[in-house]
Design an enzyme around this catalytic site. Structure first.
Site: not given
Length: 305
Positions: A173, A186
């Site tokens: 990501s 995250y």
């Protein structure tokens, strides 16, 4: 003398690689044939994992689908076969559990054979501020988004090394490139996933296993439901991504042996700026692009998914 020759060699190759990359910006590299390859995709019961499974199957690959959701897996298998796939295998696997990964991996090797393209796609997100994130969910984030990569590599990379053939794909990501508000766990998991994938790539190069390729994918938020509610401040510049587009870009990157893929392309520019700008200037750009408040409208997937 050795210093002079080695330095000259590095300069020549450095210039050559720069020119090569510029050429490939204009003339895309030839795409390799994945027909006959065995592709294992984690988190294949929905979203990008499902799309990758269907698309790889339509290209003639044997597809192995892992997910914790049986209903989602069944839907992916149905779609893959509807699109002409002949060899599709699905397995329930909880990627947050090391022993489950090893158990199902052994089952795959016995029933299907060695995996030649491994796509670590499974991921979870809490979407809360760090101090509001329950310990159990933080551990789950790290287990699925990071540690699962360790166990799948342990299970499938030895066969790739032995054959000097394979491809390791990490769906990371852009949150693994820059910290953001309300996604501390995250971001940490994706930073780790990128670092791990890069390190294994260096190990393959040191072992002269040039046939084992690596692709690291860093997309912005994708409209799959995982980041439901997230909105971009400037959608024309930094849009929430269409899943079909992302899946196509990933397939192309794998088939062209592209090492790093940032989506959308403006991420390359922003990452370049982050490498040398003062922290205050970086924060200013983050505020401008809305990354400090991007999770304020986050809802995420319904719990039944």
């Amino acid at each position: 003398m050795n210093f002079f020759l080695e330095t000259l060699k590095v300069i020549v190759l450095f210039v050559y690689y720069l020119l090569e990359s510029l050429v490939f910006l204009v003339v895309p590299a030839r795409k390799k044939n994945v027909s006959g390859e065995t592709v294992l995709i984690t988190g294949a019961g929905s979203g990008i994992g499902r799309l990758l499974g269907v698309k790889f199957a339509s290209l003639g690959a044997t597809v192995v689908l892992w997910d914790i959701n049986q209903e989602g897996l069944n839907d992916t298998v149905r779609l893959a076969r509807k699109n002409g796939a002949g060899r599709v295998h699905s397995y329930i696997c909880d990627c947050s559990k090391r022993q489950d990964v090893y158990r199902v991996a052994d089952q795959v090797k016995k029933e299907v054979g060695d995996v030649s393209i491994l796509i670590n796609n499974a991921g979870v997100v809490i979407g809360k501020r760090f101090l509001d994130s329950p310990d159990s969910l933080v551990e789950k984030t790290m287990a699925v988004n990071t540690m699962a990569h360790f166990w799948t590599y342990k299970a499938f990379v030895p066969a790739m090394v032995a054959a000097n053939h394979g491809h390791l794909v990490s769906i990371a990501s852009c949150a693994g490139l820059c910290g953001a508000n309300q996604v501390s766990d995250y971001c940490a998991s994706k930073f780790a996933a990128i670092g791990f994938a890069e390190s294994i790539d260096m190990e393959m190069r040191a072992l002269k296993k040039t046939g084992v390729k690596t692709t690291i994918v860093c997309p912005f938020a994708i409209n799959t439901g995982m980041f439901d509610g997230v909105k971009s401040k400037w959608p024309r510049v930094l849009p929430v991504l269409d899943p079909e587009y992302v899946a196509e870009r990933i397939i192309s990157a794998v088939r062209q042996n592209q090492e790093m893929l940032f989506i959308p392309r403006i991420i390359y520019v922003l990452y370049f700026f982050k490498s040398f700008l003062p922290v205050k200037a970086t924060v200013l750009l983050s505020e401008y692009f809305g990354s400090l408040d991007i999770m304020s409208t986050f809802k995420g997937r319904p719990k039944k998914e």
